[in-house]
Structures are given as structure tokens and as C-alpha cells.
Design an enzyme around this catalytic site. Sequence first.
Site, PDB file in Angstrom:
ATOM      1  N   GLU A   1      17.802  -1.952  -2.413  1.00 40.33           N
ATOM      2  CA  GLU A   1      16.651  -1.831  -3.066  1.00 40.33           C
ATOM      3  C   GLU A   1      15.318  -2.643  -2.701  1.00 40.33           C
ATOM      4  O   GLU A   1      15.504  -3.803  -2.421  1.00 40.33           O
ATOM      5  CB  GLU A   1      16.605  -1.804  -4.661  1.00 40.33           C
ATOM      6  CG  GLU A   1      16.097  -0.860  -5.322  1.00 40.33           C
ATOM      7  CD  GLU A   1      16.698   0.689  -5.146  1.00 40.33           C
ATOM      8  OE1 GLU A   1      16.081   1.330  -4.257  1.00 40.33           O
ATOM      9  OE2 GLU A   1      17.652   0.856  -5.399  1.00 40.33           O
ATOM     10  N   HIS A   2      14.256  -1.929  -2.578  1.00 42.84           N
ATOM     11  CA  HIS A   2      13.068  -2.804  -2.080  1.00 42.84           C
ATOM     12  C   HIS A   2      13.100  -3.255  -0.699  1.00 42.84           C
ATOM     13  O   HIS A   2      12.878  -4.539  -0.396  1.00 42.84           O
ATOM     14  CB  HIS A   2      12.541  -3.499  -3.034  1.00 42.84           C
ATOM     15  CG  HIS A   2      11.743  -2.773  -4.283  1.00 42.84           C
ATOM     16  ND1 HIS A   2      10.287  -2.674  -4.174  1.00 42.84           N
ATOM     17  CD2 HIS A   2      12.299  -2.304  -5.323  1.00 42.84           C
ATOM     18  CE1 HIS A   2       9.985  -1.646  -5.299  1.00 42.84           C
ATOM     19  NE2 HIS A   2      11.041  -1.725  -6.105  1.00 42.84           N
TER      20      HIS A   2
ATOM     21  N   GLY B   1       9.836  11.146 -12.389  1.00 44.94           N
ATOM     22  CA  GLY B   1       9.557   9.678 -12.885  1.00 44.94           C
ATOM     23  C   GLY B   1      10.741   8.868 -12.864  1.00 44.94           C
ATOM     24  O   GLY B   1      10.728   7.914 -13.684  1.00 44.94           O
TER      25      GLY B   1
ATOM     26  N   ASP C   1      14.032   8.251   1.556  1.00 46.19           N
ATOM     27  CA  ASP C   1      14.155   9.546   0.721  1.00 46.19           C
ATOM     28  C   ASP C   1      14.215  11.061   1.463  1.00 46.19           C
ATOM     29  O   ASP C   1      15.049  11.610   1.349  1.00 46.19           O
ATOM     30  CB  ASP C   1      12.932   9.570  -0.021  1.00 46.19           C
ATOM     31  CG  ASP C   1      12.687   8.293  -0.840  1.00 46.19           C
ATOM     32  OD1 ASP C   1      13.638   7.285  -1.001  1.00 46.19           O
ATOM     33  OD2 ASP C   1      11.644   8.064  -1.560  1.00 46.19           O
TER      34      ASP C   1
HETATM   35  P1  NG1 Z   1      11.188   5.825  -5.419  1.00 50.87           P
HETATM   36  O1  NG1 Z   1      11.896   5.327  -6.387  1.00 50.87           O
HETATM   37  O2  NG1 Z   1      11.832   7.269  -4.770  1.00 50.87           O
HETATM   38  O3  NG1 Z   1       9.647   6.110  -5.636  1.00 50.87           O
HETATM   39  C1  NG1 Z   1      10.469   3.821  -3.653  1.00 50.87           C
HETATM   40  C2  NG1 Z   1      10.036   4.134  -2.444  1.00 50.87           C
HETATM   41  C3  NG1 Z   1      11.444   3.995  -1.332  1.00 50.87           C
HETATM   42  C4  NG1 Z   1      11.921   2.509  -1.762  1.00 50.87           C
HETATM   43  C5  NG1 Z   1      12.134   2.466  -3.109  1.00 50.87           C
HETATM   44  C6  NG1 Z   1      12.795   0.984  -3.490  1.00 50.87           C
HETATM   45  C7  NG1 Z   1       8.450   6.227  -2.165  1.00 50.87           C
HETATM   46  C8  NG1 Z   1       8.185   7.474  -1.808  1.00 50.87           C
HETATM   47  N1  NG1 Z   1       9.720   5.526  -2.037  1.00 50.87           N
HETATM   48  O4  NG1 Z   1      11.511   5.015  -4.120  1.00 50.87           O
HETATM   49  O5  NG1 Z   1      10.910   4.086  -0.003  1.00 50.87           O
HETATM   50  O6  NG1 Z   1      10.962   1.364  -1.094  1.00 50.87           O
HETATM   51  O7  NG1 Z   1      11.057   2.753  -3.979  1.00 50.87           O
HETATM   52  O8  NG1 Z   1      13.669   0.600  -2.881  1.00 50.87           O
HETATM   53  O9  NG1 Z   1       7.500   5.183  -2.145  1.00 50.87           O
END
Ligand code: NG1
Length: 567
Positions: free
Chosen positions: A90-91, A212, A263
Site C-alpha cells: 500500500e502507498h 469510496g 488498478d
Molecule cells: P484507490 O484506493 O483505489 O484509490 C489509490 C491509488 C493507487 C495506490 C493506492 C494506495 C488511484 C487511482 N489509486 O488506490 O494507485 O496508490 O491508493 O496503495 O489514485
Amino acid sequence: MRSTRLCTRINIWPLPLLLPPSSSSHLPFSMAAQEPIPIYTSLDKLYSDLGNAATHAVRWNNLAEAFEKQFGRKPAYIARAPGRVNLIGEHIDYALFGVLPAAIEPDILIACAPQTTAIPSPGHVHAHNLQPQYKARSFAPMRRDSVSEDHVHLKEWDLAINRRELHWESYVKAGYYGVLNRFFPLTEVARSEIAPAPIPVDLLVTGTVPAGSGLSSSAAMVVASTLVFLAVNGKLDGVTKGTLTEMAMENEKRVGVNSGGMDQAASVISTPASALYVSFFPKLSASPIPLPSHAVFILANSLVMSEKAVHARTRYNLRVVETLAGARALAHSLGVHVGPKERVTLREVVGRLGGEPEAGWDESEEGIASLRDALGKALAGAEALKSGRPDEEGLTMDEMVARSGLGAADFHEVYLSWIDVEATYFQLHKRTKHVLSEALRVLDFRAVCQRAAADAAELVHETALKELGALMDASMESCSTLCECSCPELDLLARLAREAGAYGSRVTGAGWGGCTVSLVPEDRVEGFITQLRATYPAYKDIGDEDIKEIVFATKPSSGACVYEFTE
Ligand code: NG1
């Protein structure tokens, strides 16, 4: 046929999240991504490949019937694109470290057929949504004059997406852009009378990816839209999964999301029973990692809406800047060379620290061992990023600039001029430690899965599940205390999940709300859900039907596909 209530929520939040320009675009993919997009002509085959056939059959039939009712004829195609869960990592995608997402069963479906009425304008679209609050929209691509950087007059397609006020159809338009630009370019030749024009289309959208909740419904929507316009315009031949992923990444930028590619790759390239190892440096590549048998992942929505767009300056975008500034400060303190204007990522600093060849370490045992070794050194070096104050409250702006080794003006230009962030203290030590340790956990998770796949013994798999659970728990701890992307509800939900028998549990996606993912023994699934329902306070008043959309088991599912109606 069993009837079921459909959930047609589609995540339409606007996400003005800014990631650093990625070095991953337009680069080749691994083998899995060279495969063509699956096109089905048999529903039996489709449902059996998707698993959970009864549920899929009901939804696909309902959509086809609703399409016929709305437009007076059968659809020509239905495109499917799943949401995704990130199992671990994550991140760290924006720091260009590998991640391990998997496609989930909830998905976006779009039915479509060429328009038949009057003489519509080229590429005209009637877009309907099964969920009544999303009003029907009509739009057509316009040819717009523009001037390129080298002052050449161009004609471009324009679908008028207003990024400040995104609507559900903005995501449909985002997918359409890529198809228009790639297959109907407005060159001199293409503007001639004999050039084929995009065909007018009727389409109907439905979806089950909750909004969300960190399950990437926006990526699923853009992938499904891209697919549907490819299919209806007869452009699917030769489009590989890698090409579709790249197109979807480009297309999603049209709605203001400059995302890292995790994603879209997960939604397109995933295969059943596997996670997808997606790495971003030195090029974007994706390969399936088989998961141990009996691994069931349960998603539980904290019911805290993850309002990423609203808080981007102090949360997501700030993590991006802290991680980049951390990379610069780490390089400076370890004597790793970085050019003054270079916005280097932590993955690149680790590579330089470990003497990585230009083509990058490969994914062989040796390559991974070199990456691990350099990650270990970088992690030790990250201790130098502490502020030195007793309370470790982080670095002020001036202190951060000083740690970077750059002058204030250069620092501002490289790290702050392109992104909107706000903070009193910048947490370079915590964020860097999170990214480097999480990157190691991804490699550990991958190695456990590979070991289990090579040995069919039950005991090995049980051991593997426990090890994976421990890694997920460690990831949660790091997300909570170092990345600080959790919230009290997510912390509680993950703890309750462990108490209810999960091997491990963690936040998935960007965090600050949304879902946890828990690894649960196959024979414990029902008991787990019952106990979580009884113990998580926000689930107390939720009825038997509604809870199914809030806490549900998902086995990693297959990636995007198209069904072609043949009669
Ligand atoms: P989500 O939770 O799907 O928005 C976002 C980023 C990912 C990644 C994660 C944290 C977008 C579209 N997606 O995911 O690329 O950084 O946070 O791991 O910004």
C-alpha cells in the site's frame, strides 16, 4: 433461475490525485500482458470461467433484458471489468515498488449496440445507467483545433469532460477518448471522406463495485468503457491485455487521475486464484502469482467514506510528496547521486544504492535477492531521516529542504510546484520506513505464495496462510503508524477480524476509510462474517440482505473480457 437484488452503485468520485510523472508508460509488459482480451461467444463458458455462475448469469441476463427494453433490440456486446483488492503493497506504487493486487468478483458491466435510428452524427453515444440516480446522457465527439508544442495545428477529438464537475458518464467518455485517438486519428488522411468514422452507439451500464471503498471502481469503469468502444467499432483484434492496460491508464488521466497503473493492470490482466505481481521499474510488468489453496479473502467495508479528493492536500498527495522528498533526503544522506532537477523515486534510489544494471534487476532469484539486499541497506539508512527531536514530530519545511541538499528554489520547483499539499511537519522518516518495509513485505508475500505453489502438501499451505496473515498484519501496523493512512474504524475492524479467526487483516487501497481485506480459512468464512457482524458497531443495524454488499468473500477473479452476441 434464482433471482437476486442487484447493487448498481458506481464510484463516480472525482479524484484529482497527482502522482509524479511515471517512468512506466509506453513500456513493454511481461508475458501475461501479451495475451489477447478474452472474447466469449458462449455464456456457459463465460460463467464457468468467472466462477459463481448463478450470480453472474442473473446479472448478465438482467442487463441484456434491460438493454432490449430501453433500446428495442438486443445488445451486440457486453464488456466486463472487475474492481480490485490490493492484497499487500500500500502507498508504494507511486514510489515505483511492486504491489500484489487481485481482481475481485464485483465488476462493471456495459452492454452496447450500434445505433439504428435517423442519421446520427459520427460516434454519437446514448449512455444509460441501470441505477436511476444516474441520468441518461447523450454526447458526440467533436473535432477541436489545437496547437501542439511545436506550433503545428492539429485536430483533436473533444468529448468535453469537465474535471471540476465529474458525472458518471465522464468515466465512459474517458474510455472513449483512447479508442478515438488510437483508432480514428484526425490526420489529413483520416479526415478524408473515405476514412472510417466512429460508429454511433447505445450503451447501458451497471456495476457492483462499492463506491469510496478502495476497490477501484473508477478504473473498472474506464476499462469497461474502453473495451466496449473497441468492441463496437470492430477494433478488438490485436489489442493485448497490456495495450488495454496502457490505454486505460492514459484514459483515466482524462478524469484527472494520474495513477500508477496498479488498478488498471489488476482489472485487465488478473487470472483466477492468483494475485498479480505488478512492478513499475524499470518498466511496467505484471505476472500472476498463484495463491495457496483454501485462501479466501474477505472484504469488509468500514462504512467510513474514503473522501480522497476532498483531503488530497493533507493525505494522498502529501504522502506522494513526503515519499519523494524522503527519497531525495535518503540519497543525500547515503551519498547516492541524484541530479538537481531529478524527481527521483525511492525505488530508483534503492537501485542506485545496490548498483542495479540499467535494464533493472530481473525477477529471477538473484535479481530479487539483489533488490532485497539494497532495500535492507536503504531501510537502515532511513534512520538518518529522523528529526532528532524527542517527540519525532517530523521536519519543518526549512528542515526538509536542508535534508534534501537542494536550495529552497530548486526544492520548490522539483517537489512542490506541481502538486498541492499542506503540512506543518513533513514525515520523511516514517513514510520512507513504511515504503521500504512494505516493499520487502510484498517480496516476502510473493515468495511464500511461490513456495506454496511448488508444494501441494496441505500442511505447507496452512503454514503459508499463517505467514501471509502475519505479513498482512505487519502491513496494517505500518499503514496505521508509519504511513498513517488508516483511521480508528479501520484499525478496529482489522483487530475484530483477527479475533474472528482471520490469519491476518489490513486496509486495502488508499485508506482513511473504505475496506479491510482479511485472509480467512475457507471453512471459517460464515462464522467469521457472523462474528464480525456482531462485533463491529456500525454493522449492528444492518439487515441480512444489505450486509452481503458490505462484508463479502471474494476469490481472486479473472480480468476484463467481452461477450459477443452472435444472433
Ligand atoms: P484507490 O484506493 O483505489 O484509490 C489509490 C491509488 C493507487 C495506490 C493506492 C494506495 C488511484 C487511482 N489509486 O488506490 O494507485 O496508490 O491508493 O496503495 O489514485
